[in-house]
Design a protein around this motif. Structure first.
Motif, short mmCIF file in Angstrom:
data_model
loop_
_atom_site.label_atom_id
_atom_site.label_comp_id
_atom_site.label_asym_id
_atom_site.label_seq_id
_atom_site.Cartn_x
_atom_site.Cartn_y
_atom_site.Cartn_z
N SER A 122 0.84 -1.20 0.00
CA SER A 122 0.00 0.00 0.00
C SER A 122 0.87 1.24 0.00
N SER A 123 0.36 2.27 -0.57
CA SER A 123 1.08 3.56 -0.63
C SER A 123 0.16 4.67 -0.15
N GLU A 124 0.77 5.76 0.31
CA GLU A 124 -0.02 6.86 0.85
C GLU A 124 0.74 8.16 0.67
N PHE A 125 0.01 9.21 0.31
CA PHE A 125 0.61 10.54 0.15
C PHE A 125 -0.19 11.54 0.98
N ASN A 126 0.53 12.37 1.77
CA ASN A 126 -0.12 13.39 2.59
C ASN A 126 0.50 14.75 2.30
N LEU A 127 -0.35 15.73 2.18
CA LEU A 127 0.09 17.12 2.05
C LEU A 127 -0.66 17.92 3.10
N SER A 128 0.09 18.62 3.99
CA SER A 128 -0.58 19.35 5.08
C SER A 128 0.03 20.74 5.24
N ILE A 129 -0.83 21.65 5.66
CA ILE A 129 -0.42 23.02 5.96
C ILE A 129 -0.87 23.32 7.39
N SER A 130 0.09 23.85 8.20
CA SER A 130 -0.22 24.20 9.59
C SER A 130 0.02 25.69 9.79
N GLN A 131 -0.96 26.36 10.38
CA GLN A 131 -0.86 27.80 10.58
C GLN A 131 -1.18 28.16 12.02
N PRO A 132 -0.19 28.72 12.79
CA PRO A 132 -0.48 29.13 14.18
C PRO A 132 -1.40 30.35 14.19
N VAL A 133 -2.35 30.32 15.12
CA VAL A 133 -3.32 31.43 15.20
C VAL A 133 -3.39 32.03 16.60
N ALA A 134 -2.63 31.50 17.56
CA ALA A 134 -2.62 32.07 18.91
C ALA A 134 -1.19 32.44 19.26
N ARG A 135 -0.43 31.53 19.86
CA ARG A 135 1.00 31.80 20.08
C ARG A 135 1.70 31.87 18.72
N TYR A 316 -4.41 17.23 2.62
CA TYR A 316 -4.91 16.38 1.55
C TYR A 316 -4.24 15.02 1.69
N ASN A 317 -5.05 13.95 1.58
CA ASN A 317 -4.54 12.59 1.73
C ASN A 317 -5.05 11.73 0.58
N ILE A 318 -4.16 10.89 0.06
CA ILE A 318 -4.55 9.97 -1.01
C ILE A 318 -3.80 8.65 -0.79
N GLU A 319 -4.51 7.55 -0.99
CA GLU A 319 -3.95 6.22 -0.80
C GLU A 319 -4.02 5.43 -2.09
N GLY A 320 -3.26 4.35 -2.12
CA GLY A 320 -3.29 3.51 -3.31
C GLY A 320 -2.64 2.17 -3.05
N GLU A 321 -2.63 1.32 -4.07
CA GLU A 321 -2.00 0.01 -3.99
C GLU A 321 -0.72 0.04 -4.81
N ASP A 322 0.23 -0.78 -4.36
CA ASP A 322 1.57 -0.73 -4.95
C ASP A 322 2.07 0.72 -4.93
N LEU A 323 2.56 1.19 -6.07
CA LEU A 323 3.04 2.58 -6.11
C LEU A 323 2.04 3.52 -6.72
N ASN A 324 0.88 3.00 -7.06
CA ASN A 324 -0.13 3.81 -7.73
C ASN A 324 -1.10 4.39 -6.71
N LEU A 325 -1.35 5.67 -6.80
CA LEU A 325 -2.30 6.33 -5.92
C LEU A 325 -3.64 6.45 -6.64
N SER A 326 -4.71 6.20 -5.90
CA SER A 326 -6.04 6.18 -6.50
C SER A 326 -6.85 7.40 -6.05
N GLN A 327 -7.42 8.12 -7.02
CA GLN A 327 -8.25 9.26 -6.69
C GLN A 327 -9.50 8.86 -5.92
N ASP A 328 -9.90 7.61 -6.08
CA ASP A 328 -11.09 7.14 -5.36
C ASP A 328 -10.83 7.02 -3.86
N ARG A 329 -9.58 7.02 -3.48
CA ARG A 329 -9.24 6.86 -2.06
C ARG A 329 -8.55 8.12 -1.54
N SER A 330 -9.01 9.27 -1.94
CA SER A 330 -8.43 10.56 -1.51
C SER A 330 -9.42 11.30 -0.62
#
Length: 465
Positions: A122-135, A316-330
């Motif tokens: 299985s393969s998985e790709f994650n893209l995240s953005i974090s923004q502080p809003v207090a400290r 944004y998260n997307i998963e897939g099988e082998d090295l292929n990522l599937s849009q159906d699992r995003s």
């Protein structure tokens, strides 16, 4: 004719006197300007001061969070202890970057997991953005630290200029003292020579039955005293010559001799005008204002640390099988991360301490103002005093010369004792020394005045390393 022991003594003294500075044809005359130039180029102390400027180029990189792109690689092997078929290798590669001015953190992660029992990858790709809003909301704390770093860099640059100026004033004072030692030595040689002539004169009178034996003894004691003083003056001159050679890194063996210096820089030491300009434009007062401003910024910084850590997260998260990522699992996700220390003892202590430090800084600045005013006022009075002492010494020298002429005439006519003549000679000698010393002291005080008022150098006078 048999030579007496006193004749041997006189010959010996004449040889000693003439050998001290008998031949100055190969002597190098070193002006103050040339000495300062050599010291600036060769003295390691100046170079050490200038190297501090290079360190400041990297201060912000050390003080602020790094905006580097971080590559992270992680690999592991999972060995299941139950029957969940999770045996197999797992690897993750991620790239992350922080944008310090806004506090935004961006991370991209790609991972692969192998399940040996199921023969599945299985393969998985994650893209995240974090923004502080207090400290550190939107990078506020970082921008405060950036301003604090700018202030500290400005303070450090002023301190480098101060260190450069302090050492420059030290070198100038060495040169002035070197010339003072030289002038005193030449004056001592002159007095020594004049007393030898007087001794010769009185010995001739003794042969003619005009002078008494006690007169010869008195003047011989004077000659010995002048010789002792001459040796002391010579040692003092040699001491400052060594300091001059050391500071200038002067390796040549030729003898050195100073030129008569003048004021290093012409300046008006009028008190109120100089003090007003000093408080408005000097490096010293700029540093005092910067220190107060830094204290205010540090309170803001530690006040920000009292806030909870709260970050908005978008990803944004997307998963897939082998090295292929599937849009159906995003999927897209959003959330908030919250962290609050209770009771926040360290943060509160830092905030309180910063307030106390600001009060302390302001009190110190007030005391510094008073101390600077007092120091400059006292220095101004001392400068005026030395100028007046120079004038008085010149008047006394003129009077002493007139007295010596009269006393010598009266002694030749038998109307005055040798004691009167010797006393008049000593008064003249003392006031000639006094005039030299008062003049050099006046020059040194003027250098100190310029150093305290930050007039000795300006930034453009400091060479760039």
């Amino acid at each position: 004719m048999k030579i007496t022991k006193w004749a041997y003594f006189i010959i010996l003294l004449l040889i000693l006197s003439s050998s001290i500075y008998a031949d100055q044809t190969d002597t190098k005359r070193l002006s103050m300007e040339e000495f300062i130039d050599l010291a600036c180029k060769n003295d390691r102390t100046f170079q050490e001061i200038l190297l501090d400027e290079l360190i400041l180029k990297y201060k912000k990189d050390l003080d602020l969070p790094a905006g580097d792109i971080i590559l992270s690689v992680k690999g592991q092997y999972n060995l299941a202890l139950g029957n969940n078929a999770e045996d197999g290798p797992q690897g993750t590669v991620s790239l992350s970057k922080l944008f310090p001015k806004t506090g935004t953190a961006l991370e991209a992660q790609y991972g692969i997991t192998r399940f040996n029992a199921l023969d599945v990858t299985s393969s998985e790709f994650n893209l995240s953005i974090s923004q502080p809003v207090a400290r550190n909301a939107f990078g506020r704390a970082t921008r405060i630290q950036d301003k604090i770093s700018d202030i500290e860099i400005d303070i450090a640059r002023h301190q480098i200029a101060e260190a450069y100026e302090d050492y420059l004033s030290y070198l100038i004072k060495i040169y002035y003292n070197w010339y003072s030692a030289y002038a005193n030595l030449k004056a001592g040689e002159t007095f020594y020579s004049e007393n030898l002539k007087l001794l010769k004169n009185i010995q001739a009178k003794r042969k003619s039955k005009i002078a008494r034996p006690i007169d010869v003894n008195k003047i011989q004691l004077q000659v010995i005293a002048k010789q002792e003083n001459l040796l002391s003056l010579s040692n003092n001159y040699n001491h400052y010559t060594y300091l001059i050679r050391q500071a200038a890194r002067y390796s040549k063996t030729e003898p050195l001799m100073p030129e008569e210096p003048s004021l290093y820089k012409e300046t008006d030491p009028s008190f109120m005008n100089s003090y007003t300009r000093f408080t408005n434009t000097s490096r010293t007062y700029k540093v005092l204002r910067l220190l107060e401003n830094k204290g205010i910024k540090e309170i803001d910084k530690y006040a920000d640390d009292l806030l909870p850590s709260a970050n908005l997260i978008l990803g944004y998260n997307i998963e897939g099988e082998d090295l292929n990522l599937s849009q159906d699992r995003s999927k897209i996700f959003a959330g908030i991360e919250f962290e609050m220390p209770f009771p926040g003892q360290k943060e509160r202590a830092a905030h309180k301490t910063s307030k106390v430090n600001l009060k302390k800084t302001r009190l110190s600045i007030t005391n510094k103002h008073l101390q600077l005013y007092t120091d400059l006022k006292d220095l101004h009075e001392e400068i005026s005093k030395q100028k007046k002492l120079i004038e008085l010494a010149e008047e006394k020298i003129t009077l002493a010369k007139a007295i010596i002429q009269e006393e010598a005439k009266n002694y030749n006519y038998g109307q005055a004792t040798l004691n009167d003549l010797i006393s008049a000679e000593n008064v003249l000698e003392e006031n000639r020394f006094n005039r030299i010393n008062h003049m050099i002291q006046y020059y040194i005080l003027m250098v100190e005045w310029m150093r305290l008022t930050d007039d000795l150098i300006v930034s453009k006078d400091i060479p760039q390393h």
